[in-house]
Design an enzyme around this catalytic site. Structure first.
Site, PDB file in Angstrom:
ATOM      1  N   LYS A  47     -36.707 100.651  32.011  1.00 57.34           N
ATOM      2  CA  LYS A  47     -36.195 101.527  30.964  1.00 57.34           C
ATOM      3  C   LYS A  47     -37.347 101.920  30.040  1.00 57.34           C
ATOM      4  CE  LYS A  47     -31.935 102.039  28.305  1.00 57.34           C
ATOM      5  NZ  LYS A  47     -30.542 101.552  28.253  1.00 57.34           N
ATOM      6  N   ARG A  59      11.318 116.900  44.592  1.00 62.07           N
ATOM      7  CA  ARG A  59      10.148 116.421  45.345  1.00 62.07           C
ATOM      8  C   ARG A  59      10.163 116.987  46.762  1.00 62.07           C
ATOM      9  NH1 ARG A  59      11.323 110.525  47.899  1.00 62.07           N
ATOM     10  NH2 ARG A  59      13.572 110.498  47.646  1.00 62.07           N
ATOM     11  N   LEU A  93     -31.076  97.366  31.647  1.00 60.01           N
ATOM     12  CA  LEU A  93     -30.587  97.284  30.271  1.00 60.01           C
ATOM     13  C   LEU A  93     -29.469  98.291  30.034  1.00 60.01           C
ATOM     14  CD1 LEU A  93     -33.979  96.941  28.360  1.00 60.01           C
ATOM     15  CD2 LEU A  93     -32.238  95.159  28.665  1.00 60.01           C
ATOM     16  N   SER A 103       6.954 109.601  50.345  1.00 57.65           N
ATOM     17  CA  SER A 103       7.926 109.622  49.252  1.00 57.65           C
ATOM     18  C   SER A 103       7.774 110.846  48.362  1.00 57.65           C
ATOM     19  CB  SER A 103       7.781 108.368  48.379  1.00 57.65           C
ATOM     20  OG  SER A 103       8.423 107.269  48.966  1.00 57.65           O
ATOM     21  N   GLU A 110      -5.934 105.942  42.481  1.00 53.63           N
ATOM     22  CA  GLU A 110      -5.573 107.173  41.769  1.00 53.63           C
ATOM     23  C   GLU A 110      -6.750 107.804  41.048  1.00 53.63           C
ATOM     24  OE1 GLU A 110      -3.935 104.300  41.511  1.00 53.63           O
ATOM     25  OE2 GLU A 110      -1.972 104.669  42.394  1.00 53.63           O
ATOM     26  N   SER A 152     -18.459 110.195  30.686  1.00 61.06           N
ATOM     27  CA  SER A 152     -17.584 109.037  30.810  1.00 61.06           C
ATOM     28  C   SER A 152     -18.047 108.345  32.083  1.00 61.06           C
ATOM     29  CB  SER A 152     -16.120 109.463  30.918  1.00 61.06           C
ATOM     30  OG  SER A 152     -15.299 108.322  31.031  1.00 61.06           O
ATOM     31  N   LEU A 153     -18.661 107.194  31.924  1.00 59.16           N
ATOM     32  CA  LEU A 153     -19.355 106.563  33.047  1.00 59.16           C
ATOM     33  C   LEU A 153     -18.425 106.285  34.222  1.00 59.16           C
ATOM     34  CD1 LEU A 153     -21.763 104.201  31.092  1.00 59.16           C
ATOM     35  CD2 LEU A 153     -22.367 106.235  32.409  1.00 59.16           C
ATOM     36  N   HIS A 193     -31.520 101.826  23.542  1.00 57.24           N
ATOM     37  CA  HIS A 193     -30.569 102.691  24.243  1.00 57.24           C
ATOM     38  C   HIS A 193     -30.011 103.720  23.267  1.00 57.24           C
ATOM     39  CE1 HIS A 193     -27.523 103.662  27.356  1.00 57.24           C
ATOM     40  NE2 HIS A 193     -26.810 104.019  26.305  1.00 57.24           N
TER      41      HIS A 193
END
Lengths: 508, 508
Positions: free
Chosen positions: A253, A325, A193, A351, A372, A130-131, A267
């Site tokens: 490439k 919390r 590319l 918090s 995040e 997952s790039l 590709h």
């Protein structure tokens, strides 16, 4: 923070340069062979980076291949995980993967040489594919090296150019600069590319360099097929102790297979058999070059885990009121007695009460600000070095914003601890954007996850301690309001597991 | 692309400057009053931006408050949604919210002046409150303005400084620059303090400016409390037709309440009653200034929706084999006959077959490259202007990576169409990172969502057409392999809804 000076690299000899050229040819040949044999994979994305990796492997990587868990080893992460043919060909070149396994099991069912690397291979730190995740994960590894292990190992990351469009890459560089991660080097294979045509910036190296510079890293622009230039850039990267380096390598490439070099439409496609045969022959044919990489210098991590350390969990009497919390923060502070516990905050530690840990162990508290994705990636990276990282933010953002990073942590079989506070509809005044409502369903769909939702202070404290020793992805959901304690706390809380976790799955 | 020239702003008169000062004081007073009355909210984050918004409202925003859906209206998006006291005070200043509603219903159950803005208010385009989303959404609105509506309206975005740590902000600026969105202006309220202490860059305006510049936008650094400087910056922003502008305004948190100005510990806290009374008195007390904003120039969108246009869906005979992703592409191309249909690609259009649409309607096909958060945000932004946007990528990344944007699209009650291909385990060779396995659970947990998983070409084509007219978030899951057609296609496919969608929920 680190007192170590990097060992300077001696100048490259003509013999070394020749060896590197032969190595690069072998990496190309093997990348073509294994993917053509599998009839799938990404050979052209491997060919563009072969020279970069050949120089790294022969001249700069310090790694004991017989002991991949060695604390002093460098780390090599393929953020462009689809270049797995190249990575696995490197493994063959150093002798840990045999030719037969490479050529005949790549991408085959049951094999460990999967289409995108995962830690089923002992030399792979984190799953990629997952790039835009490998570099953020590497920031976590480099944080461990500089601030916790305090060892001179380096983290090298091979990035694609397409993935520089992911915002997570910039979260990572921003934090790498902020934390002065001179032990981190990203090598970007700018082959112009993407999967579906030219990338946004193509070969605009200056634009890339300005972005990298503005985000706090040292940019070095080179010709990614010039062995000397690569070596010089890697040497420069090693000589800057307090700033990460991004080597922007202009590449072609499919480099090495002239009939398809720099051509769109190749590709993620294996070369047809006849083309592969021509290409392999032109590259000198299959070879059996075996590379000996430098070993890391001996060293010992500055932190020794102590899972048996005495932890005095906070206690509440039955009927006493406390927000879960707050109970989380108090329990976390108690866990600071264990030196392997680390806390990551998303700029809301006051918090979530994650900030309580800062007073107990400021050196093991890392502020990730409002980022995040990097928050989770840092936890994954720290887990690579065995640290037990708790990442906390508001539940609404902790789960949803970096959800793909949590998903990939599952693929990595990483052990991370997530704590989301202010969960559910109780934050009514703040409106629906602040309400975590999707978090349980989303997290539970991820492999190796458990969700913990304690009702009171005592169960929270117990579960926080249990999380520390629970493999996989554990997610504790905490609330803002005070709730009445109903659970009688056991005296010997150290070993007691809360009832609600007894059915928790563990990673296989 | 746009032929319109922005109307130059006449120089600010002394009377206007005085009016703006009075307006800013009223915005501050009202921000304090409503949040203190509610005993919660973010007054200090509103006070820092009051001067910025006062100048914008009086001098630059062109908006017909009686007709919020007017195509020619400017757009104002609070990316820092927690500054809702300021936004609602602006609404009072222009006369669309009464004093009583503002002071007595803010953050109250059942009221529409929620803690963070949502489109239950007719002047709010998108829900904000998850930081780093308002600007990406605005890119979608600005794309509509420049390339589809071809109207000279502007999109103004108020950003916080903390949210510039989110990678999504940089995905947005990158695309804004790439698409030459001179109609987009971000105003960053650099008040130096986040929720939990100083921001990463504090008041390092130069660093911010270099980042903005490197990502392709025009940076303008100003004192955010200097009325003339603000006016000049907004004027400059309007005069650059082909480049987005980011005004970096150095401000003081809680500006106007000297006893807590630039002090940590006052984020997200209402002023205590006595402090509020002192502050309101010092600011001149409550006032009833009523501002008349300029109306937009008349204009008509270049595109007129034609939901009844003849659409010739592709057809497959029973037994014929086709991949559902290919059927999706073919159906999408057929839908190009409807001028309100727009397609967004994540640099994989050749694999998802979203790229088929490009041949049919190149002017309505937007390449977002590998930036899935911006992919979804663009769809949300385009939906603000009524366009029916299909966003497509590999299912593994389409759902997980931008999941918080999908969640917020639900809060926005936006209508967007998502198509994820290569779903499930069928992409075995590629490894688990490429397999969408969590997508159904995750999407279904989002408000107003439906999941469609067609088995063959005919049902895919039918469902793609149905999605176009289905409100809420619809997600079609497509596969790579060819499947045999088993459904008999109806002749009058235009009006037929596939059986599987008859139970679909719609937004309330």
């Amino acid at each position: 923070m680190t007192e170590h000076q990097d060992r300077p690299a001696a100048a490259m000899t003509a013999a070394q340069a020749e060896l590197i050229r032969r190595l690069a040819a072998q990496l190309r040949v093997d990348s073509i062979r294994c993917s053509t044999q599998a009839s799938s994979g990404h050979p052209t994305s491997s060919l563009s980076a072969a020279d970069l990796m050949a120089v790294l492997l022969e001249r700069h990587l310090r790694y004991d291949w017989d002991h991949p868990a060695l604390a002093t080893n460098d780390h090599l992460i393929f953020s462009k995980g689809h270049a797995s043919p190249l990575l696995y060909s490197m493994y063959r070149a150093v002798g840990v993967v045999e030719e037969d396994e490479l050529i005949h099991t790549y991408r085959q069912f049951g094999g460990r040489l999967q289409g995108h690397p995962t830690p089923v291979l002992p030399w792979v730190d984190v799953a990629t594919g997952s790039l835009g995740q490998g570099l953020p994960d590497a920031v976590g590894v480099a944080l461990a090296g500089r601030y916790l292990d305090r060892l001179p190992y380096r983290t090298w990351v091979l990035c694609g150019d397409s993935e520089l469009a992911e915002g997570s890459i910039w979260e990572a560089l921003d934090k790498a600069g902020y934390y002065k991660l001179g032990n981190l080097t990203a090598i970007v294979d700018v082959n112009r590319l993407g999967q579906d045509g030219p990338t946004e910036l193509e070969w605009d190296m200056d634009r890339y360099a300005r972005r990298v510079d503005a985000f706090g890293a040292q940019p070095i622009v080179i010709d990614g097929h010039d062995i000397s230039a690569i070596d010089e850039a890697l040497t420069r990267a090693r000589s800057r102790p307090d700033q990460p380096t991004v080597i922007l390598a202009k590449t072609i490439k499919a480099k090495g297979v002239p009939e398809i070099e720099d051509q769109n439409g190749w590709h993620g496609k294996a070369l047809p058999k006849d083309m592969a045969e021509r290409a392999v022959a032109a590259l000198g044919g299959p070879s059996n070059l075996r590379i000996t990489t430098a070993l890391p210098e001996p060293g010992t991590p500055a932190i020794t885990p102590d899972p048996g350390a005495a932890v005095s969990l906070p206690r509440w009497e039955v009927g006493e009121k406390v927000a879960t919390r707050a109970a989380f923060g108090a329990a976390l502070s108690a866990l600071a007695a264990r030196p392997e516990i680390v806390v990551l905050d998303g700029e809301v530690g006051n918090s979530t009460h994650a900030g309580d840990f800062k007073d107990a162990a400021p050196d093991r508290y890392f502020e990730m600000f409002i980022a995040e994705q990097q928050l989770i990636a840092s936890a994954v990276g720290l887990s690579v070095r065995g640290y037990i990282a708790f990442a906390a933010s508001f539940a609404a953002f902790l789960v949803s914003r970096p959800f793909d990073f949590i998903r990939m942590a599952g693929v990595s079989q990483a052990s991370i601890r997530l704590v989301g506070t202010h969960a559910g509809v109780e934050v009514g005044q703040d409106g629906p954007s602040q309400m975590a409502l999707e978090d349980i369903a989303a997290i539970r769909a991820v492999h190796s996850s458990i969700v913990l939702y304690p009702a009171d202070g005592p169960s929270t404290a117990q579960l926080v301690q249990t999380m520390a020793d629970t493999p996989g992805i554990s997610y504790l959901r905490a609330t803002r309001v005070h709730t009445r304690s109903s659970m009688v706390q056991r005296k010997n809380s150290r070993s007691a597991a809360a009832k609600s976790t007894t059915q928790a799955p563990t990673t296989p």
